[in-house]
Each structure stands twice: as C-alpha cells, then as structure tokens.
Enzyme design. Structure first.
Site, PDB file in Angstrom:
ATOM      1  N   ASP A 157     -26.878 -39.901 -98.418  1.00  0.00           N
ATOM      2  CA  ASP A 157     -27.871 -38.839 -98.437  1.00  0.00           C
ATOM      3  C   ASP A 157     -29.231 -39.519 -98.571  1.00  0.00           C
ATOM      4  O   ASP A 157     -29.328 -40.671 -98.985  1.00  0.00           O
ATOM      5  CB  ASP A 157     -27.615 -37.858 -99.592  1.00  0.00           C
ATOM      6  CG  ASP A 157     -28.116 -36.459 -99.278  1.00  0.00           C
ATOM      7  OD1 ASP A 157     -29.039 -36.329 -98.442  1.00  0.00           O
ATOM      8  OD2 ASP A 157     -27.599 -35.486 -99.849  1.00  0.00           O
ATOM      9  N   TRP A 158     -30.292 -38.816 -98.188  1.00  0.00           N
ATOM     10  CA  TRP A 158     -31.614 -39.438 -98.060  1.00  0.00           C
ATOM     11  C   TRP A 158     -32.125 -39.861 -99.433  1.00  0.00           C
ATOM     12  O   TRP A 158     -32.425 -39.032-100.281  1.00  0.00           O
ATOM     13  CB  TRP A 158     -32.562 -38.454 -97.377  1.00  0.00           C
ATOM     14  CG  TRP A 158     -32.567 -38.570 -95.879  1.00  0.00           C
ATOM     15  CD1 TRP A 158     -33.658 -38.747 -95.078  1.00  0.00           C
ATOM     16  CD2 TRP A 158     -31.440 -38.541 -94.970  1.00  0.00           C
ATOM     17  NE1 TRP A 158     -33.277 -38.840 -93.750  1.00  0.00           N
ATOM     18  CE2 TRP A 158     -31.934 -38.717 -93.655  1.00  0.00           C
ATOM     19  CE3 TRP A 158     -30.070 -38.412 -95.144  1.00  0.00           C
ATOM     20  CZ2 TRP A 158     -31.108 -38.753 -92.543  1.00  0.00           C
ATOM     21  CZ3 TRP A 158     -29.238 -38.434 -94.032  1.00  0.00           C
ATOM     22  CH2 TRP A 158     -29.761 -38.612 -92.745  1.00  0.00           C
TER      23      TRP A 158
END
Length: 612
Positions: free
Chosen positions: A228-229
């Site tokens: 995930d970012w």
C-alpha cells in the site's frame, strides 16, 4: 522467457523494477522492451487520472462507470453479477491502458465503524470469497491484473498505519484469510496488496509470516506483492520478508526503501542478489501474463485497447442491474410498492435525495459521466405526471473525508438553520399523499471514508428526530437509507411502515431506487453484515477491544465475528446477517432428507416444495 530477460538486466535496472517511479507506476527498461507497469485505484470502478503527489489532473477523457459499492454487490449474493462487475472494470481499465487495478478490497467487517466497510464485502468469509473469486475472474479475463487488498485484516482505519493487531492463528485462518486464499488459489489473482496495519508485531508489508510463509510458500502465489502507498517502513524487512514492489514515495522515489538503500545493500553484500531476482521474476510473471513485454525494436508495448467510449450504455445497464439487486427491504407494512395511479403527490425529504456519492470515500472514488440522484430517479420514473415536493430536512455531514489534492478546493455550502429545515420538511410531509425520506450517511465528515472510522452508528444531522416528526405528520412514510452499513433505528423503526437500505448504489442508483419503490423490480438483496440494535452489542465493542490501547488491538472475539457472535451469545440484532424481505411471500413444505448412493459416501439431499 523470464529467466532470459532476467539475465540481460543490470543490477540497477533490476532495482528500478521493485519500487515506484511515479504515483501509479514502476519504471520500465526500454532497451529490452519492458514498459512501465501502470496501476490505478479501482475497487468500485477505474479512478480518474492522478498525477504526482495525488494531484487530480482534471482530464476530459477519464470518466468511468461508477459501480455500486462492493458491500452492495455482496448484498446481491449473486456470483454472476460479481463476475459482470469485474468485467466492466476490467474492460474500462483496458481502455485506459491500465495494467493493474487496485481491487477488490476483501477485508472482513469486524466493526460497523470501519470507514472502508462500504468497499468491503461484509462479515462472512465464505460470501466474501465467492464474490471475490468471480469479481477477479471477470476482471482478469479482460487482460488486466486484479490486485486483491489489503492483505490482511485491515479492519479499522483509525491508526491504520501503525496499529498492531494481535490475532490468533485460528481466527486468522478461518475469518481474515479465506478470501485472499480463494483469490490466489481459485481466481489466480496476479497481484496482492499488503495492508498498512501490523499483525502480531510486524507491518503487513514486511511480514515474514504473511508474505513468505503463508502467501508464497504455502499457497503457492507466483505473482507480485505490492505495498500500500507508504506501507513499507524498513529496507531490511521489506527486502527479506516478501515485499516485491514498493509504492508511494519518500520525497524522491530514489529514496524509497527498495530503491537506493536496497541497491546499496545489494552492492555491499548485505542482501543476496537472489532476493532481488525473486522480486523481478514475480514482476515479469505479471508482465508476461499480460503480454506487455515485446521486442524493443518493435513499437512500445501497451495494455490499452483501441479507443472507444469508456462508460458504455451496456456497462451502465450492468451497474443498474447490480444496484437493483442489492437493495435490501428491511420493513414493509403494506406500503411498498407505491402505486402512482393511487398517488397524487409525493414529498421527497432528505439531503441524500439530491446527493452524489461516486467522487468520495478515498481511493474508491470514481468520476462518472453522470450520476442519477434519488430525486432524479423518482422523477424519471414518474415522467412528470406527479406533484413532487422536495425538502432538504437536515444538514448532511461536511468536510472532505479523504480526498487527494485538487488544483482548487471544493466549496462546502454553509449549513442551513436546522429548525427551519425541519419545519419545511414537516410541512412538506403534511401536504403530500406519501413521503419518501432519503437519508443515511455520506462520504464526508468522517463517515464511510478511507482514513477515518465512524464515531458511532447514529444517523448524523439530527435525522432520528426528523424522521419521528415526519412520520407523525404523515404515517405513509418510506425511509430510504444510504451508507456503508449499520445505523441505529430504534428511535423511529416501530413507527415507520417501510424501510429500504440502498448502500452506495453507483451512477444508476436513483433509477434503481425508483424501480424498486414503484414495483418494477422486486427487492431481493440480503444483508451481508449484521445490523446491531446498538454498537455495544457488536463483539469488538462488547469486549472493549476497539480501537485498541497504546497502539495495540487484541482480537479477543476470535472466531466470533458478526453473526457468529450474535448467535453464540444469543443477542438479538436489529436485523440479522442474511435478512431481507421482498414484495412476495415464500412458503416451503414437504421437507425430506434423501440419502444418496452408498458409492458416493451417501451424501444427503434436502428436498422441499416451494410456493411463491
């Protein structure tokens, strides 16, 4: 082909493949015919084009079909619709030249408060698994990779980047992992996204137990794990514990944990090159599956289909069908369906009657070519032959929720006087033959949005008092609620003859609602999550294990998530998992248990006669 290509890469080129080079892509190697790998958000549809640092680019050619929220999809209990849902997104992603769509989101609903429940598929691992497999098969058949997320147990948004979840092995295996396992082993999903949270002391994006032991070794996952970012926190742990592609940025992309720091560790011998090679092989596995790598002397490879209209009428019709099938009739005392021939005027009350929902909620947002509101849908259905009286009734929650940076800030209308709004609503109710109240939640002000959980399950904006006054003014009142799950209804439920829950119904939502209200479609949705009478009845809240203390949350309820808790503890919910009425009645009789042939181990078949 993978091994041949791997042997031609320099060390620096290999490292460039395992971290982001832009907000939604990793770098290619043009000299070898390897293109950039392009991603986009997309559990509910293909998100509009986003530039660096999340700046929305305001293109004119990136409108996409806003599908109903996937919690609504789960309420259909229809695997064919799940496949159609994935097919629509896959086709539109292909048109936009996307290689990986970041979805579906399949985390199990542990608490009604979780801000992303609207984009998950409820509380049951079996239902979630069946819908997930069909969604992914529909999407990946279009030549686009699904990225099932968020692995694993991203069940709260509060402190999501740091919270340490203590989950026992059996609960992890039976509740939180089955949908991911089905995605990998049945649907052959090509990519998996790691979650922000920690499980048992390690962040999910660098969790040895989750990524290496279970996902890759035990389940045999051959594709790539994507963070995930900003979900990676250490070079060592990400490198060694199974993270394959780090997304997000730490200032410049070269500063990412799997960029220059990883390269330096490889050069110094701190990390064996075999660790890097495994990540690159997985990257290439996805690219070859998608037919992205070609002779570099030929034109550059692209995943885009020939340009045509993106959100086609056929796609919009699928969104309409799913919305119609998702609506759950919670109560009906002979008021629905409404008969226009017997009605001269309808008061439509509530801020959600004119609200649009597609462009909100965080990374599930979509920019549709249009969105039919409830008021528009009812007006479309009646064709101007009915007196419609609209009153806002209450001030909806305001604030952005989680949105990305915009060139210009959105204007928030000033709240109106609540007393005046209520008085107008009551007057409208008194003046009409029937009231359709359209309220519930939205994606703003901490409701149903990525990055924030709800504070409670009460209706915001004084809606409980408003509904009581409306039904007192006009007993012929239908309550329509929109949102991402359970809300308290005790204050008014006994007095209201009809209640319909619509989730977030997508770009055709208003038409779908009207088709059900007026009997063109029989409501047949069933709840994919328990609606408790009060928040304290839900397991994580009854045991005081949400949101956690000192950065740790213990999943004390174990297996007793959702209906398992209510059944085991004999707690009566407001509406149980699987509940949903329709406009007809069903009766079964002549129940028989028929043993099968001994050769097959004598399975038992249940037979009965069904009257509709």
């Amino acid at each position: 082909r993978v091994e041949d290509l791997l042997s031609r890469l320099t060390l620096e080129e290999k490292v460039s493949l395992v971290h982001a080079n832009a907000h939604f892509s990793t770098a290619g190697v043009p000299r070898l015919g390897i293109p950039d790998l392009k991603m986009d958000d997309g559990p509910l549809g293909v998100r509009e084009e986003v530039g660096e640092h999340g700046v929305i680019l305001n293109h004119k050619d990136d409108f996409a079909t806003a599908m109903p929220g996937t919690l609504g999809l789960a309420a259909t209990w229809d695997v064919d619709l799940a496949k159609a849902y994935g097919t629509v997104i896959g086709q539109e992603a292909k048109q936009r030249g996307k290689d990986i769509m970041l979805g579906p989101a399949v985390n199990i609903q542990r608490t009604p408060l979780c801000g992303r429940n609207f984009e998950y598929m409820g509380e049951d691992p079996f239902l979630t698994s069946r819908m997930t497999v069909n969604y992914i098969e529909g999407e990946q058949a279009q030549g686009v990779s699904s990225c099932v997320k968020h692995f694993a147990a991203n069940s709260q948004e509060y402190q999501r980047g740091s919270i340490n979840e203590i989950i026992d092995e059996r609960a992890l295996r039976e509740i939180y992992l089955p949908a991911f396992r089905a995605a990998v082993q049945e649907a052959e999903v090509m990519t998996v996204m790691g979650a922000y949270n920690q499980i048992n002391g390690q962040h999910c994006c660098e969790n040895e137990r989750l990524l290496n032991e279970i996902l890759k070794n035990e389940w045999g996952f051959k594709g790539a794990v994507i963070s995930d970012w900003g979900g990676v926190h250490h070079t060592d742990l990400a490198a060694l514990n199974g993270m394959d592609i780090e997304m997000g940025t730490r200032g410049a992309y070269a500063g990412n944990y799997l960029a220059n720091p990883f390269l330096e560790g490889l050069k110094s011998g701190k990390f064996p090159v075999s660790v890097l090679d495994d990540k690159v092989r997985r990257h290439f596995h996805v690219m070859f599956k998608l037919n992205l790598i070609h002779d570099p002397s030929a034109p550059p490879a692209t995943n885009a289909a020939p340009p045509t209209l993106l959100s086609t009428r056929a796609h919009q019709e699928i969104a309409l069908k799913i919305a119609e099938e998702s609506l759950v009739l919670l109560k009906n005392q002979n008021l629905l369906p409404l008969d226009p021939a017997q009605t001269k005027s309808i008061a439509i009350i509530g801020a959600n009657a004119t609200a649009k929902f597609a462009h909100g909620g965080g990374s599930a947002m979509i920019k549709p070519p249009y969105e039919i509101t409830a008021l528009e849908g009812i007006s479309n259905r009646l064709g101007g032959n009915m007196k419609l009286i609209y009153a806002q009734g209450y001030n909806p929650p305001v604030g952005s929720g989680r949105v990305d940076f915009r060139p210009e800030p959105e204007e928030t209308p000033a709240p109106l006087n609540p007393s005046n709004l209520m008085a107008e609503a009551v007057a409208a109710a008194k003046s009409a033959d029937v009231v359709i109240y359209v309220g519930g939640l939205n994606h703003k002000g901490g409701y149903d949005t990525e990055g924030a959980d709800r504070k409670d399950i009460k209706l915001p904006g004084g809606q409980d008092e408003l509904i009581q006054k409306i039904v007192q003014a006009n007993p012929r009142t239908v309550v329509v609620l929109m949102g991402g799950g359970a809300v308290e209804m005790d204050a008014w439920l006994a007095r209201v003859p009809a209640v319909l829950y619509t989730w977030y119904p997508g770009l055709e939502g208003g038409n779908a609602l009207a088709h059900v209200l007026f009997g063109d479609v029989n409501p047949s949705g069933k709840l994919p999550c328990t609606f408790p009478k009060r928040l304290a009845d839900s397991p994580a809240h009854a045991l005081h294990t949400y949101p956690g203390t000192n950065g740790t949350v213990v999943y004390k309820e174990g297996l007793l998530v959702g209906y398992r808790w209510f059944d085991t503890k004999k707690i009566k919910p407001l509406f149980p998992f699987g509940y949903g009425l329709s406009y007809t009645t069903f009766k079964y009789s002549n129940l028989n248990l028929v043993p099968g042939p001994e050769a097959l181990g004598a399975p038992v078949t249940v037979e009965f006669e069904l009257a509709n």
